[in-house]
Every structure is written in structure tokens, then in C-alpha cells.
Design a protein around this motif. Sequence first.
Motif, PDB file in Angstrom:
ATOM      1  N   GLY A 105      48.098  38.175  32.644  1.00 38.48           N
ATOM      2  CA  GLY A 105      46.636  38.314  33.102  1.00 38.48           C
ATOM      3  C   GLY A 105      47.199  38.951  34.641  1.00 38.48           C
ATOM      4  O   GLY A 105      47.617  39.764  35.331  1.00 38.48           O
ATOM      5  N   ALA A 106      45.163  39.383  34.991  1.00 33.65           N
ATOM      6  CA  ALA A 106      44.809  40.158  36.434  1.00 33.65           C
ATOM      7  C   ALA A 106      43.775  39.219  36.782  1.00 33.65           C
ATOM      8  O   ALA A 106      42.552  39.081  36.302  1.00 33.65           O
ATOM      9  N   PHE A 107      43.892  39.335  38.419  1.00 34.22           N
ATOM     10  CA  PHE A 107      43.131  39.260  38.924  1.00 34.22           C
ATOM     11  C   PHE A 107      42.883  40.063  39.911  1.00 34.22           C
ATOM     12  O   PHE A 107      43.542  39.987  40.840  1.00 34.22           O
ATOM     13  N   LEU A 108      41.279  40.005  39.948  1.00 36.18           N
ATOM     14  CA  LEU A 108      41.237  41.318  41.634  1.00 36.18           C
ATOM     15  C   LEU A 108      39.954  40.454  42.017  1.00 36.18           C
ATOM     16  O   LEU A 108      38.793  40.377  41.484  1.00 36.18           O
ATOM     17  N   TYR A 109      39.784  40.560  43.603  1.00 33.12           N
ATOM     18  CA  TYR A 109      38.942  39.713  44.331  1.00 33.12           C
ATOM     19  C   TYR A 109      38.562  40.880  45.195  1.00 33.12           C
ATOM     20  O   TYR A 109      39.766  41.446  45.879  1.00 33.12           O
ATOM     21  N   VAL A 110      38.008  41.012  45.666  1.00 30.16           N
ATOM     22  CA  VAL A 110      37.008  42.829  46.286  1.00 30.16           C
ATOM     23  C   VAL A 110      36.313  41.859  47.060  1.00 30.16           C
ATOM     24  O   VAL A 110      34.681  41.418  46.610  1.00 30.16           O
ATOM     25  N   PRO A 111      36.329  41.755  48.721  1.00 32.69           N
ATOM     26  CA  PRO A 111      35.196  40.693  49.851  1.00 32.69           C
ATOM     27  C   PRO A 111      34.585  41.741  49.586  1.00 32.69           C
ATOM     28  O   PRO A 111      34.026  43.080  49.536  1.00 32.69           O
ATOM     29  N   LYS A 112      33.103  41.004  50.254  1.00 34.40           N
ATOM     30  CA  LYS A 112      32.255  42.379  50.838  1.00 34.40           C
ATOM     31  C   LYS A 112      32.696  43.104  51.534  1.00 34.40           C
ATOM     32  O   LYS A 112      33.007  43.348  52.489  1.00 34.40           O
ATOM     33  N   ASN A 113      31.576  44.394  50.950  1.00 31.53           N
ATOM     34  CA  ASN A 113      31.676  45.663  51.951  1.00 31.53           C
ATOM     35  C   ASN A 113      32.417  46.329  51.699  1.00 31.53           C
ATOM     36  O   ASN A 113      32.984  47.016  52.118  1.00 31.53           O
ATOM     37  N   VAL A 114      33.941  46.333  50.795  1.00 32.78           N
ATOM     38  CA  VAL A 114      35.128  46.860  50.905  1.00 32.78           C
ATOM     39  C   VAL A 114      34.176  47.656  49.772  1.00 32.78           C
ATOM     40  O   VAL A 114      34.430  47.529  48.712  1.00 32.78           O
ATOM     41  N   VAL A 115      34.630  49.668  50.257  1.00 33.18           N
ATOM     42  CA  VAL A 115      34.372  50.299  49.292  1.00 33.18           C
ATOM     43  C   VAL A 115      35.716  51.097  48.627  1.00 33.18           C
ATOM     44  O   VAL A 115      36.739  51.245  49.745  1.00 33.18           O
ATOM     45  N   ILE A 116      36.728  51.043  47.664  1.00 31.68           N
ATOM     46  CA  ILE A 116      37.347  51.714  47.439  1.00 31.68           C
ATOM     47  C   ILE A 116      37.348  52.473  46.453  1.00 31.68           C
ATOM     48  O   ILE A 116      37.129  52.868  45.160  1.00 31.68           O
ATOM     49  N   ASP A 117      37.727  53.863  46.445  1.00 28.58           N
ATOM     50  CA  ASP A 117      37.995  55.038  46.507  1.00 28.58           C
ATOM     51  C   ASP A 117      38.372  55.039  44.861  1.00 28.58           C
ATOM     52  O   ASP A 117      38.283  55.639  43.904  1.00 28.58           O
ATOM     53  N   ALA A 118      39.973  54.951  45.415  1.00 26.27           N
ATOM     54  CA  ALA A 118      41.187  55.272  44.449  1.00 26.27           C
ATOM     55  C   ALA A 118      41.065  54.265  43.759  1.00 26.27           C
ATOM     56  O   ALA A 118      40.788  52.840  43.513  1.00 26.27           O
ATOM     57  N   PRO A 119      41.827  54.445  42.369  1.00 26.64           N
ATOM     58  CA  PRO A 119      40.997  53.719  40.897  1.00 26.64           C
ATOM     59  C   PRO A 119      42.331  52.484  41.436  1.00 26.64           C
ATOM     60  O   PRO A 119      43.281  52.687  41.422  1.00 26.64           O
ATOM     61  N   PHE A 120      42.014  50.871  40.175  1.00 31.33           N
ATOM     62  CA  PHE A 120      42.833  50.089  40.694  1.00 31.33           C
ATOM     63  C   PHE A 120      43.447  50.517  39.188  1.00 31.33           C
ATOM     64  O   PHE A 120      42.827  50.925  38.290  1.00 31.33           O
TER      65      PHE A 120
END
Length: 431
Positions: A150-165
Amino acid sequence: MTKVISSEIEPAVRQLADRFQETGWAKELRLQALEAYDVLDLPKQDEGWRNLRLKEVPLDSLIPVGGKKETPEAVCSRIDSEAAGVIVHYNSDVTEIRLNPELEAKGVILTSLQNAIAEYPEKVEKYLGKLYTYKESKFAALHYALRTGGAFLYVPKNVVIDAPFQVFTYGDIPNVGIFNHTLIVAEAFSQITVLEYSGSDLQGGTNIHSGAVEIFPQDGAKITYISLQNFDLGTYSFHPRRALLGRDSEVKWVASEFGGKIARSENTSYVDGDGANSEAVVVFFGSNEQSLDVSASMIHQGRNTTSDIVAKGVMNDKAKTIWRGLGHILPGSKGSSTYQKENSLILSENAKGDAIPGLLIEETDVAGAGHAATVGRIDEAHLFYLQSRGIPLKQAQRMIVEGFFGSVTELIPLENVRAEVQSLVDRKLGW
């Protein structure tokens, strides 16, 4: 009825718990799921599971662990070097994890769910199994009992990511069960796109995919989740995807369902936070003797929330599909609105398609609600017109199907995904 008794899968469940050195709540979750699996029957073919030949699903022959450990070329060739991160679930294991170092420095986490349970238990326990529980069905219990990788993805506050995972699920060993779970937590005002590919090459064999996706966007977060499912005809797939939206958050589902002998795809948003918005764009195409069950549901509990569902499907050969859409506005969700539209096109006399749109409005103060659904055969007059202009029948069908899907595929946000969907449609039509 096909049934596996707990004495047959219990050794595998305990072996997995030992292999991953699970203790406490994680091990207990496995054992509770094992107990539930033993007492639950296969779902009845009622409104929620109609058209699915569940008795033929090979539960009695599956094994939870496959032997191949290196990412196959079929997946390697599709990995984007510019992706924000990549994780590959191959048969029963995660074989590759990549994360942009700059994102890692910002606190982004991308790892296997199993690693996350060991390394970030406080981040996982709070969310795992909260939207999709092991008690829901026999397939849910099997998923949690034999969950691997499986997969776990955690993104902190205010982090904007343009490229896809990129998240890949791929199987090529017959009888190996794929039980991957994707868990995504996006903190406040973060923004991400996740692209999920699912495929298999079983060379005439069969396997089971019982996966799950749980997404938790916090206040103001925006998530686009794009799934492209093209399992081969030996795969039986059951894949619920669910999201719980915070205040002013957004979730957009883009689901493309093309593969599997039997495939059940569910995309559900719990639009709980005030001002939250969720959209679903769904494309599906059944051929041969496939049975596809595709649904999108928007459950509103917050005030001034909005949702919209657009879906189109095509059936050919002896395929059977069912579309189920639901817009549900709960009491207290004042000022909310929900809309849905679905169209199905039947190309063959032996194909069958059903559409069941639903609205459940339990609040009097709403901004709007509506639904529309159609199922119909290809217009013979259109075919005749094109053929009269010298266009062969097969090409004429292709032109009509492309035009039919056009208004939906143009809503897919990534150009490469739009191109791949078109390619899969062409393959379904024999091009």
C-alpha cells in the motif's frame, strides 16, 4: 457459495503480522478483520451489488504473497521522472518508492503503508479504516486481514505541489491476492494531484484485487485523485475510494474504468466541512463479458457545500454495466447543492447497461439539486449517414464513440491521461 474458512487463511494472516512485526492496534485490526471474514457471507445481489457474479470469484485459491520483488518493465516504462513521487505496489509488495528530495525537505512523506505504521503510527492510526471499515463486507474484511504494501502520503500545511504523485498497482502472478491500501492526509491549505494506475497481465490466470483509498483533506486543502484502471480479464477487482472533506476543502475524482472480469469501483465524498466542494468525472467502457459496477456518491453534511458528478459509459459485446450516482444532503446542510448527469451508450444487442441516479434531500434550505441519466443504443441514422459518406462501419462507430466521450474526457485535467483514455477507448473498439 465459494467460501474460505478462517483455518485456511489464519496462518497467512498471522504470518503477515509476524513478517511486519505488527503489535498493538495494527495487529488487532488484522485479527478482527479475520474474525469478520469468517462469519460474513458474500454480499447479496441487491441494489448495491447487482450484475456481479460474486460466486465465481476465486476466493478459495488465492495466496497473499507473491515471489517477484523487482518492479516490472511494464511499470518502469510508465514512471515519470518529473513526478513529485512514485510508489509501486507489485503483486503483494511495494517494490519502489521515490520522493522528490525538495518535497521531503518540506516534510512530505511518501512510503509504504506498512512502513508508515511502523515509523509514523500516530499519523496512521488516527485515519486508517475510518472511512472504509472491515465490517462492511466480506471483501472489506479480506482486505484488512491480508493487507500488504500500500501507500501512505502525508502533505504538511501550506505545501502546494504542482507535479503529480504516481501510484502503481500491478499484478502478473495468478492466484495472488492484491490487498493494497492508499492513505492520504493533506494538511490545511495544501494542494496535490495523485495519479493511480492499475493493471495486470496474468496470461490467462486469475487473481483478486481488493484495494482501498482513504483521503483526508484538512481545511482549505485541494486534492485531485485520478484513477486509470485497466486490469486484464483475469482480475476480479473491488476498489472503494473515499474522502472526508474539511472546511473549504476540495476533492476532485477522475475515474476511468476499463478492465477486469468483474470490477466494482466506488468514489465517495463525505462533504462535511462548511464550504467544501467535491466533483467526480467518470468514464467507463465494458466489452467482452465484463461486469462493471461503477458509482459516485456525494454525502453532504456541511453548510454551503457543493458537488457535481458527470459520467459517461459505453457497453459492447456481452458486457454488463451498472452506474449508480447519489447526491445526499443531510439535515442541517443548509445552502448546499448537488447535481449529477450520466449517459450510457450501448453498441451491441447483447450488451446491457443500467443507470440508477439518486437524490436524497433531507434539508429544506438548499441551493439546488438535480439529476439526469440516459441509456440508449447507438443511433442507426448517424451510422447510416457516416457510411453514406464513404466511412466504413467500424470507423463510423469510432467517430460516434469519440464524440460521445468528448465532453467528459475534456474535463480530465492531465493531457497525458486524456490521451491514454482515448487510446484505451480505441483498443476497446478494436483499433
